[in-house]
Write a protein that holds these residues in place. Structure first.
Motif, PDB file in Angstrom:
ATOM      1  N   ASN A 108       0.814  -1.226   0.000  1.00 33.59           N
ATOM      2  CA  ASN A 108       0.000   0.000   0.000  1.00 33.59           C
ATOM      3  C   ASN A 108       0.842   1.268   0.000  1.00 33.59           C
ATOM      4  OD1 ASN A 108      -2.361  -1.420  -0.128  1.00 33.59           O
ATOM      5  ND2 ASN A 108      -2.795  -1.277   2.062  1.00 33.59           N
ATOM      6  N   SER A 109       1.901   1.293   0.774  1.00 33.93           N
ATOM      7  CA  SER A 109       2.738   2.487   0.855  1.00 33.93           C
ATOM      8  C   SER A 109       3.371   2.809  -0.496  1.00 33.93           C
ATOM      9  CB  SER A 109       3.821   2.303   1.916  1.00 33.93           C
ATOM     10  OG  SER A 109       4.668   3.429   1.944  1.00 33.93           O
ATOM     11  N   ILE A 110       3.941   1.806  -1.147  1.00 36.35           N
ATOM     12  CA  ILE A 110       4.582   2.072  -2.436  1.00 36.35           C
ATOM     13  C   ILE A 110       3.539   2.409  -3.494  1.00 36.35           C
ATOM     14  CG2 ILE A 110       4.725  -0.310  -3.307  1.00 36.35           C
ATOM     15  CD1 ILE A 110       7.578   0.530  -4.326  1.00 36.35           C
ATOM     16  N   ARG A 111       2.371   1.808  -3.405  1.00 32.64           N
ATOM     17  CA  ARG A 111       1.296   2.162  -4.345  1.00 32.64           C
ATOM     18  C   ARG A 111       0.958   3.654  -4.232  1.00 32.64           C
ATOM     19  NH1 ARG A 111      -1.707  -2.989  -2.453  1.00 32.64           N
ATOM     20  NH2 ARG A 111      -1.483  -4.408  -4.220  1.00 32.64           N
ATOM     21  N   ARG A 157       4.111   3.839 -14.885  1.00 32.39           N
ATOM     22  CA  ARG A 157       3.124   2.776 -15.104  1.00 32.39           C
ATOM     23  C   ARG A 157       3.791   1.405 -15.132  1.00 32.39           C
ATOM     24  NH1 ARG A 157      -1.034   5.999 -15.996  1.00 32.39           N
ATOM     25  NH2 ARG A 157      -1.216   7.427 -17.712  1.00 32.39           N
ATOM     26  N   ARG A 158       4.994   1.348 -15.690  1.00 29.36           N
ATOM     27  CA  ARG A 158       5.715   0.066 -15.710  1.00 29.36           C
ATOM     28  C   ARG A 158       6.015  -0.406 -14.286  1.00 29.36           C
ATOM     29  NH1 ARG A 158      11.329  -1.131 -18.976  1.00 29.36           N
ATOM     30  NH2 ARG A 158      11.425  -3.342 -18.445  1.00 29.36           N
ATOM     31  N   VAL A 159       6.426   0.503 -13.424  1.00 28.20           N
ATOM     32  CA  VAL A 159       6.707   0.137 -12.031  1.00 28.20           C
ATOM     33  C   VAL A 159       5.402  -0.216 -11.311  1.00 28.20           C
ATOM     34  CG1 VAL A 159       7.703   0.865  -9.829  1.00 28.20           C
ATOM     35  CG2 VAL A 159       8.803   1.558 -11.985  1.00 28.20           C
ATOM     36  N   ILE A 160       4.364   0.578 -11.530  1.00 24.82           N
ATOM     37  CA  ILE A 160       3.060   0.291 -10.908  1.00 24.82           C
ATOM     38  C   ILE A 160       2.562  -1.085 -11.334  1.00 24.82           C
ATOM     39  CG2 ILE A 160       0.614   0.957 -10.917  1.00 24.82           C
ATOM     40  CD1 ILE A 160       1.658   3.926 -11.062  1.00 24.82           C
ATOM     41  N   PHE A 175       4.301  -3.607 -12.343  1.00 21.00           N
ATOM     42  CA  PHE A 175       5.154  -4.621 -11.717  1.00 21.00           C
ATOM     43  C   PHE A 175       4.739  -4.856 -10.267  1.00 21.00           C
ATOM     44  CE2 PHE A 175       8.912  -5.659  -9.163  1.00 21.00           C
ATOM     45  CZ  PHE A 175       9.198  -6.916  -9.688  1.00 21.00           C
ATOM     46  N   VAL A 176       4.542  -3.770  -9.523  1.00 18.47           N
ATOM     47  CA  VAL A 176       4.136  -3.896  -8.105  1.00 18.47           C
ATOM     48  C   VAL A 176       2.772  -4.572  -7.999  1.00 18.47           C
ATOM     49  CG1 VAL A 176       3.454  -2.568  -6.052  1.00 18.47           C
ATOM     50  CG2 VAL A 176       5.557  -1.979  -7.287  1.00 18.47           C
ATOM     51  N   GLU A 177       1.828  -4.156  -8.841  1.00 15.50           N
ATOM     52  CA  GLU A 177       0.484  -4.745  -8.808  1.00 15.50           C
ATOM     53  C   GLU A 177       0.494  -6.222  -9.173  1.00 15.50           C
ATOM     54  OE1 GLU A 177      -2.179  -3.503  -7.558  1.00 15.50           O
ATOM     55  OE2 GLU A 177      -1.389  -1.496  -7.269  1.00 15.50           O
ATOM     56  N   GLY A 178       1.369  -6.602 -10.082  1.00 12.96           N
ATOM     57  CA  GLY A 178       1.384  -7.977 -10.573  1.00 12.96           C
ATOM     58  C   GLY A 178       2.218  -8.945  -9.774  1.00 12.96           C
ATOM     59  N   ASN A 179       2.953  -8.445  -8.771  1.00 13.64           N
ATOM     60  CA  ASN A 179       3.871  -9.307  -8.024  1.00 13.64           C
ATOM     61  C   ASN A 179       3.817  -8.996  -6.535  1.00 13.64           C
ATOM     62  OD1 ASN A 179       5.574 -10.743 -10.235  1.00 13.64           O
ATOM     63  ND2 ASN A 179       5.496  -8.592 -10.872  1.00 13.64           N
ATOM     64  N   SER A 180       3.134  -9.826  -5.787  1.00 12.11           N
ATOM     65  CA  SER A 180       3.055  -9.598  -4.339  1.00 12.11           C
ATOM     66  C   SER A 180       4.431  -9.710  -3.687  1.00 12.11           C
ATOM     67  CB  SER A 180       2.078 -10.569  -3.682  1.00 12.11           C
ATOM     68  OG  SER A 180       2.512 -11.900  -3.873  1.00 12.11           O
ATOM     69  N   ASP A 181       5.366 -10.382  -4.356  1.00 15.82           N
ATOM     70  CA  ASP A 181       6.728 -10.531  -3.840  1.00 15.82           C
ATOM     71  C   ASP A 181       7.704  -9.580  -4.533  1.00 15.82           C
ATOM     72  OD1 ASP A 181       6.445 -11.883  -6.230  1.00 15.82           O
ATOM     73  OD2 ASP A 181       7.556 -13.659  -5.609  1.00 15.82           O
TER      74      ASP A 181
END
Length: 184
Positions: free
Chosen positions: A4-7, A25-28, A30-36
């Motif tokens: 949540n913080s990085i989002r 958007r590429r980083v977002i 990546f974060v959204e698609g990978n819980s790890d």
């Protein structure tokens, strides 16, 4: 929950830097698609935290001549599971330089970059989704060169191109100059 913080930081960055929307958007994504996404064990890539450090005058930046990559870069490293990327950047700055009087100039993301890391030994080629923060050294500027570096140097920002021609390094320099001059 741990993302949540990085989002929130990434959404704020995207709103403030529409000219960097593709990278954000590429980083977002990546974060959204990978819980790890914070784990180094994720083979496709992982979040890293970096520190663009300026001296007390705001005219020099501390760079590392990276041992593995053989180029001059800002200090930073792997999150290793830590979701507080500002804390990661601060810890990496201390570990790689020994500087203890670092002040966070702004707790918002300073810069984002996605860059490829070549395969090495047992590590496949992958991406670093680098989240960068701006720091100012407020005390003594003597540093310690860690085992991760060939060398460190306080580089006049006006002479950055003598050390690197990397676009993202020039972009961070230009952002730092704008931010620091607006705070005077």
């Amino acid at each position: 929950m741990h993302r949540n913080s990085i989002r929130n930081l990434l959404r704020t960055y995207l709103g403030s830097h529409p000219d960097e929307a593709d990278t954000a958007r590429r980083v977002i994504d990546f974060v959204e698609g990978n819980s790890d996404c914070f784990d180094r064990s994720l083979d496709e890539g992982h979040i890293t935290g970096s520190a663009w450090i300026v001296d007390s005058s705001g005219t020099n930046t501390l760079l590392t001549h990276h041992r593995k990559l053989g180029i001059w870069l800002q200090l930073g490293g792997h999150a290793d599971g830590e979701s507080d990327v500002l804390s990661v950047a601060m810890d990496e700055a201390f570990e790689e330089s020994g500087l203890t009087n670092l002040e966070v100039v702004c707790e918002e993301i300073f810069d984002l970059d996605v860059h490829g890391i070549p395969a090495r030994k047992n590590e496949p080629a992958h991406f670093h989704y680098d989240v960068r923060f701006l720091f100012r050294q407020t005390g003594a500027e003597d540093y310690i060169v860690s085992e991760e570096s060939h060398d460190l140097a306080w580089v006049p920002m006006a002479e950055l191109e003598s050390y690197t021609c990397e676009w993202s390094m020039r972009r961070m320099r230009d952002k730092a100059v704008r931010i620091l001059s607006s705070k005077e």
